[in-house]
Design a protein around this motif. Structure first.
Motif, short mmCIF file in Angstrom:
data_model
loop_
_atom_site.label_atom_id
_atom_site.label_comp_id
_atom_site.label_asym_id
_atom_site.label_seq_id
_atom_site.Cartn_x
_atom_site.Cartn_y
_atom_site.Cartn_z
N GLU A 163 9.29 -15.47 -5.32
CA GLU A 163 8.93 -14.65 -6.36
C GLU A 163 8.64 -13.30 -5.62
N ALA A 164 9.29 -12.24 -6.67
CA ALA A 164 9.05 -10.85 -6.10
C ALA A 164 9.01 -10.09 -7.25
N TYR A 165 7.94 -9.04 -7.49
CA TYR A 165 7.77 -8.43 -8.85
C TYR A 165 6.88 -7.28 -8.35
N ILE A 166 6.85 -6.21 -9.25
CA ILE A 166 6.18 -5.13 -9.04
C ILE A 166 4.56 -5.32 -9.39
N HIS A 167 3.74 -4.20 -8.63
CA HIS A 167 2.52 -4.11 -8.96
C HIS A 167 2.17 -2.58 -9.53
N CYS A 168 1.82 -2.49 -10.52
CA CYS A 168 1.83 -1.18 -11.34
C CYS A 168 1.12 0.01 -10.74
N ALA A 169 1.54 1.07 -10.98
CA ALA A 169 0.88 2.17 -10.46
C ALA A 169 -0.30 2.44 -11.00
N LYS A 170 -0.87 2.11 -12.03
CA LYS A 170 -1.92 2.66 -12.76
C LYS A 170 -3.10 2.97 -11.78
N HIS A 171 -3.73 2.11 -11.08
CA HIS A 171 -4.82 2.20 -10.42
C HIS A 171 -4.55 2.56 -8.99
N ILE A 172 -3.44 2.62 -8.59
CA ILE A 172 -2.95 2.98 -6.99
C ILE A 172 -3.44 4.45 -6.69
N PRO A 173 -4.44 4.66 -5.64
CA PRO A 173 -4.92 5.92 -5.19
C PRO A 173 -3.82 6.63 -4.71
N HIS A 174 -3.93 8.06 -4.58
CA HIS A 174 -2.75 8.83 -3.79
C HIS A 174 -3.24 9.11 -2.58
N LEU A 175 -2.89 8.68 -1.38
CA LEU A 175 -3.51 9.02 -0.02
C LEU A 175 -2.47 10.08 0.78
N GLN A 176 -3.04 10.59 1.75
CA GLN A 176 -2.25 11.40 2.70
C GLN A 176 -2.31 10.70 3.87
N LYS A 177 -1.01 11.03 4.64
CA LYS A 177 -0.72 10.34 5.90
C LYS A 177 -1.39 11.19 6.85
N ALA A 178 -1.91 10.81 8.10
CA ALA A 178 -2.74 11.29 9.16
C ALA A 178 -1.74 12.17 10.03
N SER A 179 -2.46 13.06 10.41
CA SER A 179 -1.55 13.77 11.40
C SER A 179 -0.97 13.12 12.55
N ALA A 180 -0.09 13.66 13.15
CA ALA A 180 0.51 12.96 14.47
C ALA A 180 -0.48 12.75 15.55
N GLU A 181 -1.50 13.86 15.81
CA GLU A 181 -2.48 13.67 16.63
C GLU A 181 -3.29 12.59 16.18
N GLN A 182 -3.58 12.32 15.12
CA GLN A 182 -4.66 11.29 14.74
C GLN A 182 -3.77 9.90 14.90
N ARG A 183 -2.55 10.06 14.52
CA ARG A 183 -1.96 8.80 14.75
C ARG A 183 -1.82 8.27 16.22
N GLN A 184 -1.87 9.20 17.04
CA GLN A 184 -1.80 9.01 18.56
C GLN A 184 -2.86 7.90 18.98
N ARG A 185 -3.86 8.07 18.14
CA ARG A 185 -5.26 7.52 18.64
C ARG A 185 -5.14 5.97 18.32
N GLN A 186 -4.19 5.42 17.60
CA GLN A 186 -4.07 4.20 17.41
C GLN A 186 -4.05 3.54 18.72
N ALA A 187 -4.95 2.26 18.84
CA ALA A 187 -4.73 1.54 20.15
C ALA A 187 -4.26 0.13 20.16
N TRP A 188 -2.79 0.31 20.04
CA TRP A 188 -1.94 -1.11 20.00
C TRP A 188 -2.40 -1.69 21.01
N GLY A 189 -2.92 -3.13 20.78
CA GLY A 189 -2.90 -3.95 21.88
C GLY A 189 -4.35 -3.95 22.81
N THR A 190 -4.96 -2.93 22.37
CA THR A 190 -6.16 -2.61 23.25
C THR A 190 -7.37 -3.98 23.32
N GLU A 191 -7.85 -4.13 24.19
CA GLU A 191 -8.98 -4.71 24.41
C GLU A 191 -10.14 -4.11 24.42
#
Length: 267
Positions: A163-191
């Motif tokens: 099954e594949a179907y839409i989830h309506c936009a009615k209550h989906i908040p509008h967010l902003q993407k973080a800056s490149a500097e903030q995204r670099q803080r992601q710690a993929w695979g960190t312990e």
């Protein structure tokens, strides 16, 4: 009875019972007919290809549920064809709750939401299987190898779309993407304990002071809408039979037509 009434409708028995109870069957049927597909169309495939995250729902063989979050660079969810998509499983906390559920019960639900631009969502329900990285790459040598250590797939989950179907936009908040500097803080695979969130909710701090966690005993759940003396399912069945008999009555066969006139009435 019209031919359309003979089709098996999407969704669960519980959905249809509550639709009967709440009087929303016609609205639900319109949604099923117009929006629910058994594959990913071109727009859905394009939507999946640009997602950086999704929410995953699984349950074990008892029906005990779990929901979780998956993320990666755009394209980490890969559409192999209109009925198949895959995503990688990276290094995690070692619990493997979602994969453990899939090993017992292949039914999964994915929810992808675009919070940034289109503010729309896509549900994909289907059957999943766990595939080793080696097996997946033998079958799909075109899959890229991610250079980031924490994003090197240990396993893959392959989902056959039902099954594949839409989830309506009615209550989906509008967010902003973080800056490149903030995204670099992601710690993929960190312990690193702190970089993984530390003890944000304070659960570890009092672990020695509380008794060990004991899972509740599983028992057969009774639907919350069941009423004393009459179950909803029985009432729904009775109404379905009444509609069927009324439809048949509107087309009473004559002697010349015989039994053949009833052919096609029953599904």
């Amino acid at each position: 009875m019209p031919a359309a009434d003979c089709r098996v409708r999407p969704g669960s028995d519980g959905e249809r019972e509550l639709q009967e109870r709440m009087g929303t069957t016609a609205r639900a049927d319109k949604f099923y007919d117009e929006q629910v597909l058994d594959r990913l169309n071109t727009r859905m495939r394009d939507f999946v290809a640009r997602q950086e995250m999704c929410f995953l729902a699984t349950s074990d063989r008892h029906g005990e549920c779990d929901s979780t979050f998956r993320a990666g660079p755009p394209g980490f969810l890969r559409v192999l064809d209109d009925r198949t998509l895959v995503y990688p499983e990276y290094r995690g906390n070692g619990v493997l709750a979602s994969l453990g559920n899939i090993a017992e019960n292949p039914h999964v639900g994915l929810l992808m939401i675009d919070f940034l631009k289109d503010r729309i969502g896509l549900h994909v329900n289907g059957r999943a299987r766990i595939v080793s990285d080696e097996e997946m790459r033998r079958a799909r040598p075109e899959l890229p190898v991610d250079p980031v250590p924490g994003r090197r797939a240990q396993l893959w989950v392959e989902i056959t779309v039902e099954e594949a179907y839409i989830h309506c936009a009615k209550h989906i908040p509008h967010l902003q993407k973080a800056s490149a500097e903030q995204r670099q803080r992601q710690a993929w695979g960190t312990e690193g304990f702190k970089r993984k969130g530390g003890d944000f909710f304070g659960a570890a701090a009092d672990a020695l002071e509380r008794p060990p966690y004991q899972p509740r005993r599983r028992k057969r759940d009774v639907p919350s809408w069941t009423q004393a003396g009459e179950s909803t399912s029985a009432a729904v069945w009775q109404r379905s039979v009444q509609r069927l008999l009324a439809a048949v009555a509107r087309r009473t066969p004559n002697a010349e037509e015989g039994e053949g006139s009833f052919r096609g009435w029953f599904c």
